[in-house]
Motif scaffolding. Sequence first.
Motif, PDB file in Angstrom:
ATOM      1  N   ARG A   1       0.855  -1.226  -0.021  1.00  0.00           N
ATOM      2  CA  ARG A   1      -0.067   0.133  -0.071  1.00  0.00           C
ATOM      3  C   ARG A   1       0.877   1.304  -0.041  1.00  0.00           C
ATOM      4  O   ARG A   1       2.019   1.236   0.423  1.00  0.00           O
ATOM      5  CB  ARG A   1      -0.975   0.139   1.389  1.00  0.00           C
ATOM      6  CG  ARG A   1      -1.872  -1.172   1.397  1.00  0.00           C
ATOM      7  CD  ARG A   1      -3.226  -0.634   2.234  1.00  0.00           C
ATOM      8  NE  ARG A   1      -4.189  -1.835   2.220  1.00  0.00           N
ATOM      9  CZ  ARG A   1      -5.105  -1.656   1.306  1.00  0.00           C
ATOM     10  NH1 ARG A   1      -5.457  -0.556   0.540  1.00  0.00           N
ATOM     11  NH2 ARG A   1      -6.125  -2.524   1.222  1.00  0.00           N
ATOM     12  N   THR A   2       0.404   2.100  -0.476  1.00  0.00           N
ATOM     13  CA  THR A   2       1.291   3.451  -0.698  1.00  0.00           C
ATOM     14  C   THR A   2       0.684   4.479   0.395  1.00  0.00           C
ATOM     15  O   THR A   2      -0.598   4.436   0.950  1.00  0.00           O
ATOM     16  CB  THR A   2       1.089   4.174  -2.187  1.00  0.00           C
ATOM     17  OG1 THR A   2      -0.021   4.304  -2.386  1.00  0.00           O
ATOM     18  CG2 THR A   2       1.638   2.957  -3.223  1.00  0.00           C
ATOM     19  N   VAL A   3       1.338   5.504   0.385  1.00  0.00           N
ATOM     20  CA  VAL A   3       0.995   6.819   1.332  1.00  0.00           C
ATOM     21  C   VAL A   3      -0.358   7.362   0.574  1.00  0.00           C
ATOM     22  O   VAL A   3      -1.258   8.190   1.530  1.00  0.00           O
ATOM     23  CB  VAL A   3       2.139   7.717   1.380  1.00  0.00           C
ATOM     24  CG1 VAL A   3       3.348   7.019   2.303  1.00  0.00           C
ATOM     25  CG2 VAL A   3       2.457   8.250   0.116  1.00  0.00           C
ATOM     26  N   SER A   4      -0.724   7.121  -0.610  1.00  0.00           N
ATOM     27  CA  SER A   4      -1.735   7.681  -0.963  1.00  0.00           C
ATOM     28  C   SER A   4      -2.896   6.875  -1.301  1.00  0.00           C
ATOM     29  O   SER A   4      -3.880   6.668  -1.609  1.00  0.00           O
ATOM     30  CB  SER A   4      -1.431   8.113  -2.635  1.00  0.00           C
ATOM     31  OG  SER A   4      -0.924   7.005  -3.319  1.00  0.00           O
ATOM     32  N   ASP A   5      -2.666   5.668  -0.148  1.00  0.00           N
ATOM     33  CA  ASP A   5      -3.581   4.485  -0.084  1.00  0.00           C
ATOM     34  C   ASP A   5      -3.982   3.572  -1.202  1.00  0.00           C
ATOM     35  O   ASP A   5      -5.020   3.106  -1.291  1.00  0.00           O
ATOM     36  CB  ASP A   5      -5.022   4.884   0.708  1.00  0.00           C
ATOM     37  CG  ASP A   5      -5.505   4.056   1.224  1.00  0.00           C
ATOM     38  OD1 ASP A   5      -6.911   4.151   1.607  1.00  0.00           O
ATOM     39  OD2 ASP A   5      -4.993   3.087   1.973  1.00  0.00           O
ATOM     40  N   ASN A   6      -3.151   3.577  -2.373  1.00  0.00           N
ATOM     41  CA  ASN A   6      -3.345   2.841  -3.315  1.00  0.00           C
ATOM     42  C   ASN A   6      -2.764   1.291  -3.006  1.00  0.00           C
ATOM     43  O   ASN A   6      -1.794   1.175  -2.127  1.00  0.00           O
ATOM     44  CB  ASN A   6      -2.659   3.203  -4.556  1.00  0.00           C
ATOM     45  CG  ASN A   6      -3.183   4.467  -5.203  1.00  0.00           C
ATOM     46  OD1 ASN A   6      -4.480   4.582  -5.385  1.00  0.00           O
ATOM     47  ND2 ASN A   6      -2.294   5.531  -5.589  1.00  0.00           N
ATOM     48  N   SER A   7      -3.335   0.200  -3.629  1.00  0.00           N
ATOM     49  CA  SER A   7      -3.117  -0.915  -3.218  1.00  0.00           C
ATOM     50  C   SER A   7      -2.409  -1.703  -4.531  1.00  0.00           C
ATOM     51  O   SER A   7      -3.118  -1.555  -5.869  1.00  0.00           O
ATOM     52  CB  SER A   7      -3.984  -1.804  -2.696  1.00  0.00           C
ATOM     53  OG  SER A   7      -3.849  -3.324  -2.450  1.00  0.00           O
ATOM     54  N   TYR A   8      -1.481  -2.198  -4.348  1.00  0.00           N
ATOM     55  CA  TYR A   8      -0.758  -3.259  -5.551  1.00  0.00           C
ATOM     56  C   TYR A   8      -0.556  -4.720  -5.080  1.00  0.00           C
ATOM     57  O   TYR A   8      -0.172  -5.053  -4.000  1.00  0.00           O
ATOM     58  CB  TYR A   8       0.449  -2.633  -5.926  1.00  0.00           C
ATOM     59  CG  TYR A   8       0.300  -1.127  -6.486  1.00  0.00           C
ATOM     60  CD1 TYR A   8       0.502   0.078  -5.667  1.00  0.00           C
ATOM     61  CD2 TYR A   8      -0.044  -0.827  -7.941  1.00  0.00           C
ATOM     62  CE1 TYR A   8       0.075   1.228  -6.109  1.00  0.00           C
ATOM     63  CE2 TYR A   8      -0.134   0.756  -8.507  1.00  0.00           C
ATOM     64  CZ  TYR A   8      -0.114   1.334  -7.440  1.00  0.00           C
ATOM     65  OH  TYR A   8      -0.403   2.864  -7.832  1.00  0.00           O
ATOM     66  N   TRP A   9      -0.674  -5.487  -6.362  1.00  0.00           N
ATOM     67  CA  TRP A   9      -0.380  -7.016  -6.083  1.00  0.00           C
ATOM     68  C   TRP A   9       0.648  -7.472  -6.803  1.00  0.00           C
ATOM     69  O   TRP A   9       0.507  -6.991  -8.139  1.00  0.00           O
ATOM     70  CB  TRP A   9      -1.849  -7.839  -6.237  1.00  0.00           C
ATOM     71  CG  TRP A   9      -2.938  -7.333  -5.339  1.00  0.00           C
ATOM     72  CD1 TRP A   9      -3.794  -6.429  -5.500  1.00  0.00           C
ATOM     73  CD2 TRP A   9      -3.101  -8.062  -4.163  1.00  0.00           C
ATOM     74  NE1 TRP A   9      -4.662  -6.179  -4.258  1.00  0.00           N
ATOM     75  CE2 TRP A   9      -4.167  -7.337  -3.504  1.00  0.00           C
ATOM     76  CE3 TRP A   9      -2.406  -8.949  -3.551  1.00  0.00           C
ATOM     77  CZ2 TRP A   9      -4.764  -7.769  -2.407  1.00  0.00           C
ATOM     78  CZ3 TRP A   9      -3.023  -9.429  -2.257  1.00  0.00           C
ATOM     79  CH2 TRP A   9      -4.150  -8.808  -1.670  1.00  0.00           C
ATOM     80  N   GLY A  10       1.478  -8.419  -6.544  1.00  0.00           N
ATOM     81  CA  GLY A  10       2.294  -9.380  -7.092  1.00  0.00           C
ATOM     82  C   GLY A  10       1.389 -10.198  -8.095  1.00  0.00           C
ATOM     83  O   GLY A  10       0.332 -10.338  -7.780  1.00  0.00           O
ATOM     84  N   GLN A  11       2.419 -11.095  -9.040  1.00  0.00           N
ATOM     85  CA  GLN A  11       1.589 -11.800  -9.770  1.00  0.00           C
ATOM     86  C   GLN A  11       1.381 -12.970  -9.238  1.00  0.00           C
ATOM     87  O   GLN A  11       0.593 -13.893  -9.761  1.00  0.00           O
ATOM     88  CB  GLN A  11       2.719 -12.231 -11.099  1.00  0.00           C
ATOM     89  CG  GLN A  11       3.532 -13.088 -10.765  1.00  0.00           C
ATOM     90  CD  GLN A  11       5.032 -12.522 -10.161  1.00  0.00           C
ATOM     91  OE1 GLN A  11       4.878 -11.336  -9.666  1.00  0.00           O
ATOM     92  NE2 GLN A  11       6.166 -13.248  -9.808  1.00  0.00           N
ATOM     93  N   GLY A  12       1.915 -13.352  -7.992  1.00  0.00           N
ATOM     94  CA  GLY A  12       1.477 -14.742  -7.190  1.00  0.00           C
ATOM     95  C   GLY A  12       2.744 -15.622  -7.581  1.00  0.00           C
ATOM     96  O   GLY A  12       3.324 -15.798  -8.793  1.00  0.00           O
ATOM     97  N   THR A  13       2.816 -16.347  -6.636  1.00  0.00           N
ATOM     98  CA  THR A  13       3.946 -17.610  -6.481  1.00  0.00           C
ATOM     99  C   THR A  13       3.355 -18.753  -5.970  1.00  0.00           C
ATOM    100  O   THR A  13       2.732 -18.664  -4.776  1.00  0.00           O
ATOM    101  CB  THR A  13       5.150 -17.216  -5.985  1.00  0.00           C
ATOM    102  OG1 THR A  13       6.117 -18.360  -6.296  1.00  0.00           O
ATOM    103  CG2 THR A  13       5.134 -16.754  -4.514  1.00  0.00           C
ATOM    104  N   GLN A  14       3.304 -20.051  -6.612  1.00  0.00           N
ATOM    105  CA  GLN A  14       2.779 -21.124  -6.342  1.00  0.00           C
ATOM    106  C   GLN A  14       3.571 -21.634  -4.911  1.00  0.00           C
ATOM    107  O   GLN A  14       4.983 -22.058  -5.202  1.00  0.00           O
ATOM    108  CB  GLN A  14       2.554 -22.100  -7.039  1.00  0.00           C
ATOM    109  CG  GLN A  14       1.973 -23.510  -6.570  1.00  0.00           C
ATOM    110  CD  GLN A  14       0.423 -23.320  -6.231  1.00  0.00           C
ATOM    111  OE1 GLN A  14      -0.212 -22.864  -7.035  1.00  0.00           O
ATOM    112  NE2 GLN A  14       0.240 -24.065  -5.223  1.00  0.00           N
TER     113      GLN A  14
END
Length: 114
Positions: free
Chosen positions: A96-109
Amino acid sequence: QVQLVESGGGLVQPGGSLRLSCAASGFGISAMGWYRQAPGKERESVAALTPGGSRTYADSVKGRFTISRDNVKNTVDLQMTSLKPEDTAVYYCNVRTVSDNSYWGQGTQVTVSS
């Protein structure tokens, strides 16, 4: 804009260990954490790290998983020990950023099986 690259998943036997790593590029990153999603289940929080350094863990992983952050490299790692078959899932890095945006990785099994 933040980009995340995850690494470290794989197949491990019950009782084994794995270390997941997530490298973040971008600015204004505050909180970082790891989630997982098993087949047929909702995505759940596994471990989180606040900007102040507080750590929280899901009850199911307490004492077995450790989250850590390198503020210089902008990475967040998840050290997993005493792995169980029920830990099998796709693991996602989240920031999460200071501007409250959320980001996700591509995922790992992560698969825990004998």
